[in-house]
Design an enzyme around this catalytic site. Structure first.
Site, PDB file in Angstrom:
ATOM      1  N   LYS A 157       0.848  -1.209   0.000  1.00  0.00           N
ATOM      2  CA  LYS A 157       0.000   0.000   0.000  1.00  0.00           C
ATOM      3  C   LYS A 157       0.878   1.253   0.000  1.00  0.00           C
ATOM      4  O   LYS A 157       0.600   2.234  -0.682  1.00  0.00           O
ATOM      5  CB  LYS A 157      -0.936  -0.014   1.220  1.00  0.00           C
ATOM      6  CG  LYS A 157      -2.064  -1.037   1.063  1.00  0.00           C
ATOM      7  CD  LYS A 157      -2.871  -1.274   2.322  1.00  0.00           C
ATOM      8  CE  LYS A 157      -3.821  -2.443   2.112  1.00  0.00           C
ATOM      9  NZ  LYS A 157      -4.568  -2.846   3.312  1.00  0.00           N
ATOM     10  N   GLN A 185      -4.868  -1.867   9.549  1.00  0.00           N
ATOM     11  CA  GLN A 185      -4.692  -3.114   8.811  1.00  0.00           C
ATOM     12  C   GLN A 185      -5.325  -4.271   9.603  1.00  0.00           C
ATOM     13  O   GLN A 185      -4.969  -4.511  10.755  1.00  0.00           O
ATOM     14  CB  GLN A 185      -3.196  -3.370   8.566  1.00  0.00           C
ATOM     15  CG  GLN A 185      -2.895  -4.601   7.752  1.00  0.00           C
ATOM     16  CD  GLN A 185      -3.425  -4.520   6.311  1.00  0.00           C
ATOM     17  OE1 GLN A 185      -3.359  -3.471   5.671  1.00  0.00           O
ATOM     18  NE2 GLN A 185      -3.953  -5.624   5.816  1.00  0.00           N
ATOM     19  N   ASP A 200     -11.155   2.732   4.307  1.00  0.00           N
ATOM     20  CA  ASP A 200     -11.416   1.299   4.105  1.00  0.00           C
ATOM     21  C   ASP A 200     -12.923   1.030   3.987  1.00  0.00           C
ATOM     22  O   ASP A 200     -13.335  -0.053   3.572  1.00  0.00           O
ATOM     23  CB  ASP A 200     -10.856   0.483   5.291  1.00  0.00           C
ATOM     24  CG  ASP A 200      -9.617  -0.311   4.902  1.00  0.00           C
ATOM     25  OD1 ASP A 200      -9.348  -0.438   3.695  1.00  0.00           O
ATOM     26  OD2 ASP A 200      -8.920  -0.807   5.818  1.00  0.00           O
TER      27      ASP A 200
END
Ligand code: NDP
Length: 291
Positions: free
Chosen positions: A54, A98, A121
């Site tokens: 990422k 994450q 997200d």
């Protein structure tokens, strides 16, 4: 011949579009480039790989990123404090935690503490709920958005088609089912969701026009379970014995020649997921930046 849904190619094109948009709408207006924050807890090998990729993706398109790497035993109170700081930091446009996170931490509480306007997200309950509404200003989870974009950019018609989604996680299966079945320009699919309690899975997969699979079991879907011409999207990423070899959830060799399309692993949904996170971060910078 089964054709490939090439995620690398589509992602490269979208990266270029995002990059152009950053220049046109941000850099040329003398504003700072979008900035993505990433919180990583612990030393999970796969998570570290995902986070690194990422960060590399941000670099490729001229976005800034900041990684906050926390010890695996960090107290929940401390993470909530860090999230609160990121929520209020005007230099960060969006951030992610994450997943999965360590077992002693309350995942729901942590996700719910993210400011929905920075939740790139798309897992915050507010953003998740908006998926089912026609709210284009909210954030859609990156993998789900990546899957439908991969189909859309390959000119695959999903209207009225029967889509079977195997797996119902909040990260992949569930949001994908909502996007595929929405009354929208790219939607209107008739969706069946299968999971570990589904009886006679082959009955459903044999009647599917499109199958999207995210179970995390290598080579799970076989050629004998599908009908001729079906479109297959393989979300699974299975690292075999921690080697460099990645396997999908579909037994590629046995479906080859039966399916009309398949997304390969690697090079299918993975790059699409990463680029959609960038898209969400740009969206946050354009619409929700704290002035
Ligand atoms: P989860 O473990 O959260 O969910 C797995 C789902 O599969 C569950 O809904 C489970 O059912 C279902 N399932 C398990 N066994 C069966 C079975 N025998 N028959 C039918 N359904 C079954 O996984 P994720 O959704 O997070 O991830 C799935 C895969 O996708 C993994 O390989 C992961 O690495 C990959 N992934 C890839 C991404 C990408 O960008 N390409 C992004 C995110 C994930 P139940 O709900 O009943 O337990």
């Amino acid at each position: 011949m089964t054709k490939l849904l090439n995620g690398n190619q589509v992602a490269m094109k979208i990266r270029k579009e995002i990059s152009n948009e950053i220049v046109k709408k941000i850099v040329n207006k003398k504003q700072r480039v979008p900035h993505l924050g990433i919180i990583l807890v612990g030393e999970n090998h796969s998570s570290r790989i995902y986070v690194n990729s990422k960060i590399q993706e941000c670099k490729k398109i001229g976005m800034q990123s900041t990684l906050i790497h926390l010890h695996k035993n960090i107290e929940e109170k401390k993470i909530l404090e860090i999230i609160n700081n990121m929520n209020n930091n005007p230099m960060i446009d969006g951030f992610i935690i994450q997943l999965p996170i360590e077992k002693h931490l309350n995942q729901e509480k942590i996700i719910s503490s993210i400011n929905p306007k920075k939740d790139v997200d798309g897992f915050h309950p507010e953003n998740f709920g908006k998926i089912s509404l026609k709210n284009t200003k909210s954030f859609f989870p990156a993998t789900a958005l990546g899957i439908i974009t991969l189909l859309e950019r390959n000119n695959i018609n999903i209207h009225g088609k029967h889509t079977v989604i195997i797996g119902r996680s909040r990260i992949v299966g569930l949001p994908t089912s909502l996007l595929m079945s929405r009354k929208a320009t790219f939607g209107n699919s008739t969706v069946t969701i299968a999971h570990s309690y589904t009886k006679d899975l082959s009955f459903y997969t044999k009647h599917a026009d499109i199958i999207i699979i995210a179970v995390g079991i290598p080579n799970f879907l076989k050629g004998k379970m599908i009908k001729k011409g079906v479109i297959l999207v393989d979300v699974g990423i299975n690292n075999i014995h921690n080697s460099k070899k990645l396997l999908g959830d579909i037994d590629f060799d046995s479906v080859n020649g039966i399916a009309s399309y398949i997304s390969p692993v690697p090079g299918g949904v993975g790059p699409m997921t990463r680029v959609m996170l960038l898209k969400n971060t740009l969206h946050a910078a354009l619409h929700y930046r704290i002035k």
